[in-house]
Scaffold this motif. Structure first.
Motif, PDB file in Angstrom:
ATOM      1  N   LEU A 140     -16.220  -4.207  12.026  1.00 50.45           N
ATOM      2  CA  LEU A 140     -16.330  -3.595  10.692  1.00 50.45           C
ATOM      3  C   LEU A 140     -15.336  -2.441  10.536  1.00 50.45           C
ATOM      4  CD1 LEU A 140     -18.129  -0.760   9.960  1.00 50.45           C
ATOM      5  CD2 LEU A 140     -19.930  -2.139  10.980  1.00 50.45           C
ATOM      6  N   VAL A 141     -15.050  -1.742  11.631  1.00 52.51           N
ATOM      7  CA  VAL A 141     -14.054  -0.664  11.552  1.00 52.51           C
ATOM      8  C   VAL A 141     -12.678  -1.251  11.224  1.00 52.51           C
ATOM      9  CG1 VAL A 141     -12.772   1.046  12.901  1.00 52.51           C
ATOM     10  CG2 VAL A 141     -15.279   1.008  12.977  1.00 52.51           C
ATOM     11  N   ALA A 142     -12.332  -2.342  11.905  1.00 50.59           N
ATOM     12  CA  ALA A 142     -11.033  -2.966  11.614  1.00 50.59           C
ATOM     13  C   ALA A 142     -10.999  -3.469  10.170  1.00 50.59           C
ATOM     14  CB  ALA A 142     -10.793  -4.123  12.584  1.00 50.59           C
ATOM     15  N   HIS A 143     -12.093  -4.036   9.720  1.00 46.24           N
ATOM     16  CA  HIS A 143     -12.165  -4.589   8.361  1.00 46.24           C
ATOM     17  C   HIS A 143     -11.921  -3.510   7.302  1.00 46.24           C
ATOM     18  CE1 HIS A 143     -13.630  -6.955   4.993  1.00 46.24           C
ATOM     19  NE2 HIS A 143     -14.576  -6.083   4.749  1.00 46.24           N
ATOM     20  N   PHE A 144     -12.678  -2.428   7.376  1.00 49.85           N
ATOM     21  CA  PHE A 144     -12.543  -1.402   6.335  1.00 49.85           C
ATOM     22  C   PHE A 144     -11.211  -0.648   6.472  1.00 49.85           C
ATOM     23  CE2 PHE A 144     -17.151  -2.131   6.096  1.00 49.85           C
ATOM     24  CZ  PHE A 144     -17.273  -2.301   4.725  1.00 49.85           C
ATOM     25  N   THR A 145     -10.693  -0.532   7.682  1.00 47.68           N
ATOM     26  CA  THR A 145      -9.385   0.113   7.841  1.00 47.68           C
ATOM     27  C   THR A 145      -8.294  -0.760   7.227  1.00 47.68           C
ATOM     28  OG1 THR A 145     -10.183   1.144   9.869  1.00 47.68           O
ATOM     29  CG2 THR A 145      -7.799   1.161   9.505  1.00 47.68           C
ATOM     30  N   ARG A 146      -8.376  -2.068   7.471  1.00 47.39           N
ATOM     31  CA  ARG A 146      -7.376  -2.956   6.861  1.00 47.39           C
ATOM     32  C   ARG A 146      -7.499  -2.949   5.341  1.00 47.39           C
ATOM     33  NH1 ARG A 146      -8.540  -6.854  11.467  1.00 47.39           N
ATOM     34  NH2 ARG A 146     -10.117  -7.693  10.055  1.00 47.39           N
ATOM     35  N   LEU A 147      -8.729  -2.834   4.847  1.00 46.38           N
ATOM     36  CA  LEU A 147      -8.892  -2.758   3.389  1.00 46.38           C
ATOM     37  C   LEU A 147      -8.262  -1.474   2.853  1.00 46.38           C
ATOM     38  CD1 LEU A 147     -12.456  -4.236   2.734  1.00 46.38           C
ATOM     39  CD2 LEU A 147     -10.232  -5.255   2.259  1.00 46.38           C
ATOM     40  N   ALA A 148      -8.429  -0.383   3.590  1.00 45.73           N
ATOM     41  CA  ALA A 148      -7.803   0.874   3.152  1.00 45.73           C
ATOM     42  C   ALA A 148      -6.285   0.681   3.058  1.00 45.73           C
ATOM     43  CB  ALA A 148      -8.145   2.003   4.112  1.00 45.73           C
ATOM     44  N   HIS A 149      -5.726  -0.074   4.001  1.00 45.06           N
ATOM     45  CA  HIS A 149      -4.269  -0.321   3.976  1.00 45.06           C
ATOM     46  C   HIS A 149      -3.846  -1.077   2.727  1.00 45.06           C
ATOM     47  CE1 HIS A 149      -3.603   0.097   8.601  1.00 45.06           C
ATOM     48  NE2 HIS A 149      -3.850   1.230   7.987  1.00 45.06           N
ATOM     49  N   ARG A 150      -4.779  -1.754   2.103  1.00 42.60           N
ATOM     50  CA  ARG A 150      -4.451  -2.545   0.911  1.00 42.60           C
ATOM     51  C   ARG A 150      -4.701  -1.746  -0.371  1.00 42.60           C
ATOM     52  NH1 ARG A 150      -4.275  -8.033   2.303  1.00 42.60           N
ATOM     53  NH2 ARG A 150      -5.314  -8.855   0.475  1.00 42.60           N
ATOM     54  N   ASN A 151      -4.746  -0.434  -0.242  1.00 45.50           N
ATOM     55  CA  ASN A 151      -5.045   0.399  -1.419  1.00 45.50           C
ATOM     56  C   ASN A 151      -4.088   1.572  -1.512  1.00 45.50           C
ATOM     57  OD1 ASN A 151      -7.651  -0.050  -3.142  1.00 45.50           O
ATOM     58  ND2 ASN A 151      -7.136   2.118  -3.319  1.00 45.50           N
ATOM     59  N   PHE A 152      -3.595   1.825  -2.709  1.00 41.52           N
ATOM     60  CA  PHE A 152      -2.731   2.976  -2.954  1.00 41.52           C
ATOM     61  C   PHE A 152      -3.589   4.194  -3.276  1.00 41.52           C
ATOM     62  CE2 PHE A 152       0.371   5.550  -5.292  1.00 41.52           C
ATOM     63  CZ  PHE A 152       1.506   5.375  -4.519  1.00 41.52           C
ATOM     64  N   GLY A 153      -3.108   5.379  -2.898  1.00 38.64           N
ATOM     65  CA  GLY A 153      -3.812   6.615  -3.233  1.00 38.64           C
ATOM     66  C   GLY A 153      -2.803   7.732  -3.411  1.00 38.64           C
ATOM     67  N   VAL A 154      -3.268   8.849  -3.991  1.00 36.70           N
ATOM     68  CA  VAL A 154      -2.379   9.995  -4.221  1.00 36.70           C
ATOM     69  C   VAL A 154      -1.737  10.443  -2.910  1.00 36.70           C
ATOM     70  CG1 VAL A 154      -2.320  12.417  -4.928  1.00 36.70           C
ATOM     71  CG2 VAL A 154      -3.680  10.785  -6.233  1.00 36.70           C
ATOM     72  N   ASP A 155      -2.472  10.328  -1.805  1.00 36.95           N
ATOM     73  CA  ASP A 155      -1.921  10.781  -0.531  1.00 36.95           C
ATOM     74  C   ASP A 155      -0.713   9.953  -0.090  1.00 36.95           C
ATOM     75  OD1 ASP A 155      -3.839  12.696  -0.553  1.00 36.95           O
ATOM     76  OD2 ASP A 155      -4.791  12.132   1.340  1.00 36.95           O
ATOM     77  N   LEU A 156      -0.531   8.766  -0.689  1.00 35.37           N
ATOM     78  CA  LEU A 156       0.615   7.925  -0.330  1.00 35.37           C
ATOM     79  C   LEU A 156       1.833   8.185  -1.209  1.00 35.37           C
ATOM     80  CD1 LEU A 156      -1.139   4.506   0.263  1.00 35.37           C
ATOM     81  CD2 LEU A 156       0.205   5.753   1.943  1.00 35.37           C
ATOM     82  N   GLY A 157       1.613   8.606  -2.436  1.00 36.60           N
ATOM     83  CA  GLY A 157       2.761   8.802  -3.315  1.00 36.60           C
ATOM     84  C   GLY A 157       2.331   9.162  -4.720  1.00 36.60           C
ATOM     85  N   ALA A 158       3.331   9.349  -5.576  1.00 32.07           N
ATOM     86  CA  ALA A 158       3.051   9.805  -6.936  1.00 32.07           C
ATOM     87  C   ALA A 158       2.223   8.777  -7.694  1.00 32.07           C
ATOM     88  CB  ALA A 158       4.356  10.081  -7.679  1.00 32.07           C
ATOM     89  N   TYR A 159       1.363   9.263  -8.552  1.00 34.67           N
ATOM     90  CA  TYR A 159       0.343   8.449  -9.208  1.00 34.67           C
ATOM     91  C   TYR A 159       0.340   8.843 -10.690  1.00 34.67           C
ATOM     92  CZ  TYR A 159      -4.026   5.744  -8.197  1.00 34.67           C
ATOM     93  OH  TYR A 159      -5.004   4.801  -8.087  1.00 34.67           O
ATOM     94  N   PRO A 160       1.417   8.492 -11.429  1.00 31.92           N
ATOM     95  CA  PRO A 160       1.601   9.059 -12.784  1.00 31.92           C
ATOM     96  C   PRO A 160       0.742   8.389 -13.857  1.00 31.92           C
ATOM     97  CG  PRO A 160       3.382   7.530 -12.315  1.00 31.92           C
ATOM     98  CD  PRO A 160       2.515   7.551 -11.080  1.00 31.92           C
ATOM     99  N   LEU A 161      -0.504   8.124 -13.522  1.00 37.00           N
ATOM    100  CA  LEU A 161      -1.404   7.393 -14.408  1.00 37.00           C
ATOM    101  C   LEU A 161      -1.858   8.318 -15.534  1.00 37.00           C
ATOM    102  CD1 LEU A 161      -2.839   4.551 -14.464  1.00 37.00           C
ATOM    103  CD2 LEU A 161      -4.711   5.647 -13.239  1.00 37.00           C
ATOM    104  N   GLY A 162      -1.265   8.138 -16.711  1.00 43.06           N
ATOM    105  CA  GLY A 162      -1.506   9.052 -17.830  1.00 43.06           C
ATOM    106  C   GLY A 162      -2.969   9.157 -18.193  1.00 43.06           C
TER     107      GLY A 162
END
Lengths: 498, 444
Positions: free
Chosen positions: A65-87
């Motif tokens: 389950l740790v591998a599963h949720f970590t891999r899912l996190a890898h499939r998601n963008f977030g502010v910590d990864l880069g700019a998020y100019p969602l008006g």
């Protein structure tokens, strides 16, 4: 495949095959849980309504389950990864020290029914956050019960209703601009009112004559965002407030765009009576993939009595007690609201202090104005007033020339390491791209974002097919939304019945 | 502190490009008399260590270390470290609502799995991607029933969580709904079968607020006989061992989902669970993550049935909800996958066994009684010969959060204290609690 060649976060999302579901990872007899043996004598209690078998949950090992949720996190963008100019979403950096604050056991492990005598620390945090929020908005008191912006809107409208009810009649209509957020009319309906739309004029602002035409003695109030959803400051705001006040209506401030005016101008000074703020926008609490938020409602003096309660209030002896406003509309949350979000927001407010909060407004407007300047030649800006913390550009020209639409531009941006802007909102602009860089992006990042937008326009001219298929560097591309809605599969159980 | 990256030179350069001189010029189009001319009364900026000292001090002024016997929807269950470790992944924490599905597959798939596991425990086929909390989920359930039946009367059990009843009352007032409360006798709902009226819904707790296990068959049969939806407020951990609302024939189930993956958090943020029959799918409030395929035929997930929602449907939406409690739902999904079928059942059974052990111990205290004569699960009211608010303070001095005083919501239970037990309470805790309670009463 084109290499967008920006920063390391250009392709933060691992592509390739799908991640199995927990059900795929499940096998009978696997187990992650661990509990001590029961240490009291086990009795046969013969209780009614017992199930024959435990619920059909997956059985997975902790490692899987740790591998599963970590891999899912890898499939998601977030502010910590880069700019998020969602008006309109104000996706600014969420300081880590605020997360630290919310994890403190003295806050995290508190039961909501613990009496005030045992919870003075968190009540002090709420009182302090209320004071700062009221100072910034020009209001008198606030309730933190509403757990999100839409809940704040509904709360504000119920306050409006209670105000008119006390004068004999709740009235029927609430006026909202045609460019408002969808939550506004939905909240109006839920509060038992009829939403009356008022159009914007050629300047992108509320049409004053049209407003006068719909406002009468049956108007309970007006809901307005300022800066509005086009990112423009409503210059006639005081006239607007006056028109509503002349019929004894109330003016409601939707705080979605409060970021732009912190310390510059206050809703209370502009004539607003009720203000909701989104702590998960303006005060940097993380959005969590869609919550938790917090939508405190602040009001002017004459409306305090209607606030949802109880509210932590300093008593004469310095102790903080729970106090119920005299004519409270009642409870709008099961407990006290999203208290740990308030703790995060207070941490942010205290760290920045007055000068830092004013700098938020300045630099969010500076970044937006700079981005608008950099992309304006390619993407038409339909209104001439200077933008505040965000702006709406149009891909209409690009569409006419190349067939590439706002949606295609949005879908291409992730390949450059940026989240997409908000598209097709507000509806008053064709092929709308709503960009909000926020104050926490560096000039270089704003420039890289502009460069990506301009390059996408170039690609549109040379190779439109490439953009029709974008994004190319994400785990999936162009999902079949229509199919999903036509034959919904919302749970594993619906997969089985297909 | 300052979280903006700009140096003064950056600001000067950018202003120059915009043909502006000073930062204030950015606001020159705002009517001058509306602008603030003086500084507001705001705090002085603090460095990070200073902020931590200030906030840490506030945290320390709470008494959070008490052994918890309070419940009422918020319970002190064991939270495995793996839940926080995974929930706090920045990709989950710092993302927005997953409108852009290509860059949001992580959150969308977790929500799909969350929905699936909420469906599994409630025995209902459709669950949404979360609501704010249990009580506001109860309000959404009532809204759904009113829309589905086109009726405006709602029957609620007095055994329903009083805060849920208050939230329903707040909105019922504005919407001209009539809420009729049905009494509890001996701890269980005594439905007035012959009451006139056409209810849209019958809403009850299972177990109810006093911890008592209600008769599903009676409530569901009566609701359906009246043409109303049967709506159960459930305790997600108890679903590890109790019959599910779906199996019992309920149309809608909702829950305070905090015990799944979330710390008590002074009551928020927590998470509302919401599940319905297939027939009611298109009336569900809030987000739904659905499975679909992409242009290569690869499995993917997307927000679906969006025509129910406020940003599409505006004033005709099924709810106004936008931001919900996704991160708390992520935590719940991780915790449910950690528990599995046997872990949730063992957690439920241990909590029940320990609650009954404690009740037996408390019954032996002079002048103290158990306040119900019906079967209860993991929570029960105790009737004390003293003011329960005073008892809670006295017990706190002995290291226990004794429970929730009941007279505020149940004036007919003077001396009532609602006591909850989780699997975390050891025999030593339970014996210690009973001894301390005996002392407090003897000292009075």
């Amino acid at each position: 495949m084109r290499d967008p060649g920006a920063r390391a976060s250009s392709t933060p999302l691992v592509g390739g095959s799908a991640e199995p579901t927990l059900r795929d990872l499940s096998a009978p007899g696997r187990q992650a849980w661990s509990l001590p043996d029961l240490d009291v004598p086990r009795r046969n209690l013969d209780l009614p309504e017992m199930a024959d078998a435990p619920p059909a949950l997956p059985e997975v090992a902790e490692r899987d389950l740790v591998a599963h949720f970590t891999r899912l996190a890898h499939r998601n963008f977030g502010v910590d990864l880069g700019a998020y100019p969602l008006g309109s979403c104000t996706m600014k950096y969420n300081p880590k020290v605020c997360d630290w604050a919310a994890e403190l056991p003295g806050f995290r492990d508190l039961h909501p029914s613990a009496p005030a005598q045992l919870t003075q620390g968190i009540l002090e945090a709420v009182v302090e956050a209320e004071r700062i929020l009221c100072e910034l908005t020009g209001m008198s008191r606030a309730s933190f019960q509403p757990p999100a912006g839409a809940a704040g809107e509904l709360t504000g409208l119920l306050i409006m209703r209670a105000y008119h009810q006390e004068k004999g009649h709740p009235r029927h209509k609430v006026v909202i601009p045609d460019a408002s957020h969808g939550t506004n009319p939905a909240s109006v309906t839920l509060a038992g009112y009829e939403a009356v739309s008022v159009p914007s004029n050629a300047k992108g602002m509320v049409d004053i004559d049209a407003l006068r035409a719909v406002v009468d003695e049956d108007t309970a109030g007006l809901m307005l965002t300022n800066p509005n959803t086009l990112g423009l400051f409503e210059e006639d705001i005081e006239v607007i407030a006056q028109i509503i006040h002349e019929v004894d209506g109330l003016v409601y401030y939707d705080g979605a765009n409060l970021n732009a005016i912190l310390g510059v101008v206050r809703p209370g000074d502009m004539g607003f009576d009720i203000v909701h703020s989104n702590l998960h926008k303006t005060f940097a609490t993380p959005h969590g993939g869609g919550g938790p938020g917090s939508g405190p409602v602040a009001v002017v003096e004459r409306l305090i009595q209607y606030l949802p309660g109880p509210i932590p209030t300093p008593a004469g002896d310095g102790a903080i007690v729970w106090e119920q406003p005299a004519a409270s509309i009642g409870r709008v949350h099961g407990n006290h609201g999203n208290m740990l979000v308030v703790v995060r927001a207070l941490t942010y407010m205290l760290a920045l202090g007055g000068p830092g909060l004013e700098r938020v407004a300045q630099r969010s407007v500076l970044n937006a104005r700079y981005l608008e300047h950099l992309v304006g030649k390619e993407y038409a800006i339909p209104y001439t007033a200077p933008c505040m913390h965000e702006f709406v550009a149009s891909a209409e020209n690009l569409k006419k020339e190349t067939g590439i639409r706002a949606m295609d531009v949005a879908k291409a941006l992730p390949d450059y390491g940026f989240h997409a802007p908000t598209v097709y909102f507000p509806l008053v602009v064709d092929e709308a791209l709503m960009l909000e860089p926020t104050e926490t992006e560096s000039p270089e990042t704003v420039e890289a974002l502009a460069k990506a937008l301009l390059e996408i326009a170039d690609v549109a001219r040379q190779d439109p097919e490439y953009l029709h298929d974008a994004p190319h560097h994400t785990p999936v591309s162009r999902l079949d939304d229509a199919g999903a809605a036509r034959s919904p599969v919302l749970t594993w159980f619906m997969e089985d019945s297909q | 502190m300052d979280f903006t990256p700009h140096s003064d030179a950056d600001v000067t350069r950018m202003l120059g490009i915009l043909s502006l001189e000073r930062p204030e010029d950015l606001f020159s189009h705002i009517p001058e008399h509306a602008r603030l001319d003086g500084a507001l009364d705001l705090p002085t900026p603090l460095s990070e260590p200073e902020v931590m000292a200030r906030i840490g001090g506030m945290s320390a002024r709470n008494t959070a270390g008490l052994t918890c016997f309070a419940g009422g929807g918020i319970y002190d269950h064991y939270l495995p470290p793996v839940v926080r470790a995974l929930t706090m992944r920045p990709e989950f924490v710092t993302s927005y609502t997953p409108y852009q599905s290509e860059v949001s597959q992580g959150v969308l798939q977790v929500l799909y799995e969350f929905q699936s596991m909420v469906a599994a425990i409630t025995g209902l086929p459709i669950a949404n991607a979360s609501l704010y909390d249990g009580p506001t989920a109860g309000l959404e359930a009532v809204n759904l029933a009113v829309a589905a039946t086109r009726r405006s009367e709602v029957w609620v059990s007095r055994g329903l969580n009083p805060h849920t009843r208050e939230v329903i009352e707040t909105f019922a007032h504005a919407r001209d709904l009539t809420v009729i409360e049905h009494p509890i006798v001996g701890g269980r709902t005594a439905w007035a079968h012959d009451a006139p009226g056409e209810p849209a819904a019958m809403v009850f707790g299972q177990p109810n607020y006093l911890g008592v296990i209600e008769d599903y068959d009676e409530a569901v049969a009566l609701a359906h006989d009246k043409g109303a939806l049967a709506i159960a407020a459930v305790d997600p951990i108890m679903l590890g061992t109790l019959r599910s609302p779906g199996a019992a024939g309920c149309d809608v189930a909702f829950a305070e989902g905090q015990p799944l993956g979330n710390p008590m958090s002074f009551g928020g943020p927590v998470v509302g669970l919401f599940a319905v029959t297939e027939k009611l799918m298109r009336r569900v409030p809030g987000r739904l993550s659905g499975r679909t395929v992409d242009r290569f035929g690869r499995t993917g997930y997307t927000l679906t049935l969006r025509t129910r929602e406020q940003d599409i449907r505006r004033e005709k939406a099924s709810s106004n909800i936008c931001t919900n409690q996704t991160l708390n739902a992520v935590a719940a999904a991780i915790h449910l996958s950690w528990l599995g079928p046997n872990g949730i059942r063992e957690t439920a059974n241990q909590s029940i066994q320990k609650a009954h052990y404690l009740a037996k111990r408390i019954e032996q205290i002079k002048a103290v009684h158990i306040g119900v004569d019906s079967a209860f699960a993991r929570e029960f009211p105790v009737l004390l010969p003293l003011d329960p608010d005073e008892v809670v303070l006295a017990m706190a001095e002995r290291g226990y959060l004794a429970g929730i005083p009941l007279p505020h919501h149940y004036p007919d239970l003077p001396g009532g204290l609602l006591v909850a037990v989780t699997e975390q309470r050891t025999k030593e805790d339970l014996d210690g609690y009973a001894t301390a309670l005996e002392e407090v009463i003897a000292d009075a």
